[in-house]
Write an enzyme that holds these catalytic residues in place. Structure first.
Site, PDB file in Angstrom:
ATOM      1  N   LYS A  23     -10.480  -0.766  10.533  1.00 23.72           N
ATOM      2  CA  LYS A  23     -10.719  -1.962   9.708  1.00 23.72           C
ATOM      3  C   LYS A  23     -11.102  -3.160  10.574  1.00 23.72           C
ATOM      4  O   LYS A  23     -11.277  -4.268  10.068  1.00 23.72           O
ATOM      5  CB  LYS A  23      -9.466  -2.300   8.901  1.00 23.72           C
ATOM      6  CG  LYS A  23      -9.092  -1.238   7.861  1.00 23.72           C
ATOM      7  CD  LYS A  23      -7.921  -1.701   7.039  1.00 23.72           C
ATOM      8  CE  LYS A  23      -7.199  -0.574   6.345  1.00 23.72           C
ATOM      9  NZ  LYS A  23      -7.933   0.030   5.249  1.00 23.72           N
ATOM     10  N   HIS A  49       0.876  -1.179   0.000  1.00 23.85           N
ATOM     11  CA  HIS A  49       0.000   0.000   0.000  1.00 23.85           C
ATOM     12  C   HIS A  49       0.915   1.231   0.000  1.00 23.85           C
ATOM     13  O   HIS A  49       2.036   1.160   0.533  1.00 23.85           O
ATOM     14  CB  HIS A  49      -0.829  -0.067   1.291  1.00 23.85           C
ATOM     15  CG  HIS A  49      -1.901   0.968   1.406  1.00 23.85           C
ATOM     16  ND1 HIS A  49      -1.653   2.241   1.833  1.00 23.85           N
ATOM     17  CD2 HIS A  49      -3.226   0.903   1.158  1.00 23.85           C
ATOM     18  CE1 HIS A  49      -2.786   2.923   1.861  1.00 23.85           C
ATOM     19  NE2 HIS A  49      -3.762   2.134   1.445  1.00 23.85           N
ATOM     20  N   ASP A 106       3.382  -4.223   8.021  1.00 24.51           N
ATOM     21  CA  ASP A 106       2.132  -3.485   7.896  1.00 24.51           C
ATOM     22  C   ASP A 106       1.004  -4.491   8.135  1.00 24.51           C
ATOM     23  O   ASP A 106       0.730  -5.350   7.293  1.00 24.51           O
ATOM     24  CB  ASP A 106       2.067  -2.889   6.484  1.00 24.51           C
ATOM     25  CG  ASP A 106       0.700  -2.301   6.156  1.00 24.51           C
ATOM     26  OD1 ASP A 106      -0.234  -2.454   6.966  1.00 24.51           O
ATOM     27  OD2 ASP A 106       0.574  -1.703   5.069  1.00 24.51           O
ATOM     28  N   CYS A 141      -4.884   2.351  -3.589  1.00 26.70           N
ATOM     29  CA  CYS A 141      -3.676   2.942  -2.982  1.00 26.70           C
ATOM     30  C   CYS A 141      -2.474   2.034  -3.159  1.00 26.70           C
ATOM     31  O   CYS A 141      -1.628   1.920  -2.252  1.00 26.70           O
ATOM     32  CB  CYS A 141      -3.890   3.283  -1.514  1.00 26.70           C
ATOM     33  SG  CYS A 141      -5.184   4.467  -1.248  1.00 26.70           S
ATOM     34  N   GLN A 194      -4.196  -5.180   7.183  1.00 31.91           N
ATOM     35  CA  GLN A 194      -5.181  -6.148   6.688  1.00 31.91           C
ATOM     36  C   GLN A 194      -5.110  -7.487   7.422  1.00 31.91           C
ATOM     37  O   GLN A 194      -5.928  -8.370   7.158  1.00 31.91           O
ATOM     38  CB  GLN A 194      -4.994  -6.383   5.177  1.00 31.91           C
ATOM     39  CG  GLN A 194      -5.217  -5.146   4.317  1.00 31.91           C
ATOM     40  CD  GLN A 194      -6.677  -4.681   4.294  1.00 31.91           C
ATOM     41  OE1 GLN A 194      -7.586  -5.373   4.765  1.00 31.91           O
ATOM     42  NE2 GLN A 194      -6.905  -3.497   3.762  1.00 31.91           N
TER      43      GLN A 194
HETATM   44  N1  C6P Z   1      -6.272   0.216   2.771  1.00 31.56           N
HETATM   45  C1  C6P Z   1      -8.105  -0.179   1.253  1.00 31.56           C
HETATM   46  O1  C6P Z   1      -9.214   0.086   0.792  1.00 31.56           O
HETATM   47  P1  C6P Z   1      -4.967   3.669   6.942  1.00 31.56           P
HETATM   48  O2  C6P Z   1      -5.617   4.411   5.818  1.00 31.56           O
HETATM   49  O3  C6P Z   1      -3.733   4.371   7.426  1.00 31.56           O
HETATM   50  O4  C6P Z   1      -5.904   3.251   8.011  1.00 31.56           O
HETATM   51  O5  C6P Z   1      -4.466   2.265   6.311  1.00 31.56           O
HETATM   52  C2  C6P Z   1      -3.544   2.303   5.271  1.00 31.56           C
HETATM   53  C3  C6P Z   1      -3.286   0.920   4.780  1.00 31.56           C
HETATM   54  C4  C6P Z   1      -2.026   0.384   4.956  1.00 31.56           C
HETATM   55  N2  C6P Z   1      -1.744  -0.854   4.570  1.00 31.56           N
HETATM   56  C5  C6P Z   1      -2.644  -1.633   3.964  1.00 31.56           C
HETATM   57  C6  C6P Z   1      -2.258  -3.037   3.577  1.00 31.56           C
HETATM   58  C7  C6P Z   1      -3.940  -1.145   3.747  1.00 31.56           C
HETATM   59  O6  C6P Z   1      -4.831  -1.923   3.160  1.00 31.56           O
HETATM   60  C8  C6P Z   1      -4.263   0.164   4.147  1.00 31.56           C
HETATM   61  C9  C6P Z   1      -5.606   0.740   3.874  1.00 31.56           C
HETATM   62  C10 C6P Z   1      -7.616   0.616   2.449  1.00 31.56           C
HETATM   63  O7  C6P Z   1      -7.402  -1.071   0.806  1.00 31.56           O
HETATM   64  C11 C6P Z   1      -7.784   2.085   2.255  1.00 31.56           C
HETATM   65  S1  C6P Z   1      -6.769   2.714   0.971  1.00 31.56           S
END
Ligand code: C6P
Length: 408
Positions: free
Chosen positions: A225, A122, A199, A365, A202
């Site tokens: 999430k 991401h 990270d 993203c 997910q």
């Molecule tokens: N992915 C998706 O629709 P934040 O926005 O900081 O809470 O999470 C960022 C992020 C980082 N790593 C991974 C693997 C992610 O999937 C995400 C967020 C969402 O896939 C929003 S773009």
């Protein structure tokens, strides 16, 4: 197995209709829905003990401080960390990774060093490292993907060398669903003296995670999430590394003593939590963890594997659709990205919305990954504890109808 019908009653939004059809919410990788217990925990805070923390001797402030720190302890236990002081509260995964880049990274990665990452990250786990590399004269290296969307580790010994200072990789891809062998890769990186950042945006919502067992140095995830409110996320750092890290933000609450020209820092983890934190939403995250623990994370994973397996079977019957990610269910989470040459993903998303079905479309993203997949965008369905086979049937029927409509 999870009692999904019972679970669904805990989520008020699931009784909504969209264009007169029952909501089928399949955009859980973007953000999950919230159960009543989480919503109520916010109402309780604001109605009965709203107050700032760590500052007051009055009852409200002490109650808020206790509940806030109690929620931190729940997070510690949930991810298998040993000490509360290893967990820094941030807004989200993105902020957590930026914090590591601009504190530990700034002081430990220098000219000639390498940051190893993957082609399935991401932007949150790529752009902060691009910026750091640019600032400090380091370079980025990438682990490539194979045809199934898994990491190609055949040349890992050439990629992780004594120049590698950090391996930064996702536990589970938000596009491919791939679950990476992070424990094994952490061991390889450590042998070469590199630190490891995972990270977990997910993974933590969907499976049992134990950061002590993984032995990673940094681990980031977001509350929103995993049934919790937006605006609260967690950064885990191994205590011995955290001790040596400089603060990220400066101001109230992160200090111990302040003079005209200098200051000393508060104890961990508060040294990294400047200003009034997101009190209510951390308490909400604690309530979300209570909810997930009452189900059991192994059951959550089992439910999602069964649903994903069922969905993949149904997708197989849809001709003209390419599905991305591993075929082996044990190596993927509840995310299915797909593409049709005949229907733009945005058209697909719009048509599905008319049927009450919420999916995500776009690059998710992860633009470098989208380019690797040789598509401009994909459509993505992602599952959670309240989704059913009946909803998967509605999804595949709506995709079929959309394909037929555009074929006319
Ligand atoms: N992915 C998706 O629709 P934040 O926005 O900081 O809470 O999470 C960022 C992020 C980082 N790593 C991974 C693997 C992610 O999937 C995400 C967020 C969402 O896939 C929003 S773009």
């Amino acid at each position: 197995m999870l009692d999904v019908n019972h679970i669904r009653k805990d989520f008020p939004i699931l009784s909504r209709t969209i264009y007169g059809k029952p909501l089928v919410y399949l955009d859980n990788a973007a953000t999950s829905q919230k159960p009543t217990s989480v919503i109520q925990s916010l109402v309780d805070y604001y109605e009965s003990y709203n107050s700032n923390i760590h500052r007051g001797v009055h009852t409200l402030s002490m109650e808020a401080t206790d509940r806030h720190e109690d929620a931190r302890s729940k997070c510690t236990r949930f991810i298998g960390a040993k000490e509360d002081k290893s967990l820094i509260m941030v807004r989200n995964t993105t902020e957590a990774i930026n914090l590591v880049a601009q504190t530990w990274g700034k002081h430990n990665i220098s000219a000639g060093d390498e940051i190893l990452t993957t082609h399935m990250e991401h932007h949150s786990n790529l752009v902060p490292w691009q910026k750091l590399a640019e600032q400090n004269g380091a370079s980025l290296q990438f682990i490539e993907l194979d045809e199934d969307g898994m990491l190609n580790l055949s040349n890992i010994d050439d990629l992780i060398t004594e120049r590698t200072k950090l391996l930064a990789l996702t536990h589970m891809s938000n596009v491919l669903g791939t679950i990476n062998p992070v424990k094994e890769l952490t061991a390889v990186a450590h042998k070469m003296g590199a630190k490891v950042l995972i990270d977990g945006a997910q993974s933590v919502p969907h499976m049992k995670v134990d950061v002590t067992d993984l032995d990673c140095d940094f681990f980031a995830f977001s509350g929103h999430k995993m049934l919790a409110p937006t605006g609260i996320g967690v950064l885990y750092v191994k205590p011995e590394i955290l001790e040596s890290m400089e603060p990220f933000l400066f101001g109230g609450d992160m200090v111990s003593q302040v003079w005209d020209d200098t200051a000393t820092w508060n104890d961990l983890p508060w040294k990294f939590e400047a200003g009034t934190p997101n009190i209510a939403d951390l308490i909400g995250l604690g309530a979300a963890i209570d909810y997930l623990e009452s189900l059991g994370m192994d059951q959550v994973r089992e439910h999602e594997m069964a649903l994903t397996g069922y969905a993949l079977e149904q997708f197989d019957r849809l001709n003209d659709i390419k599905v991305f990610g591993p075929k082996d269910l044990s190596k993927r989470g509840g995310v299915i990205s797909f593409h049709s040459d005949d229907v733009h993903p945005h058209d697909m998303g719009t048509m599905l919305d008319r049927e009450g079905i919420a999916i995500r479309t776009g690059h998710h993203c992860a633009m470098p990954l989208t380019r690797k997949l040789s598509v401009v965008a994909t459509a993505r369905a992602s599952f959670y504890i309240y989704n059913t086979e009946e909803e998967v049937d509605k999804l595949t029927a709506a995709i079929r109808a959309t394909l037929d409509y555009f074929a006319k």
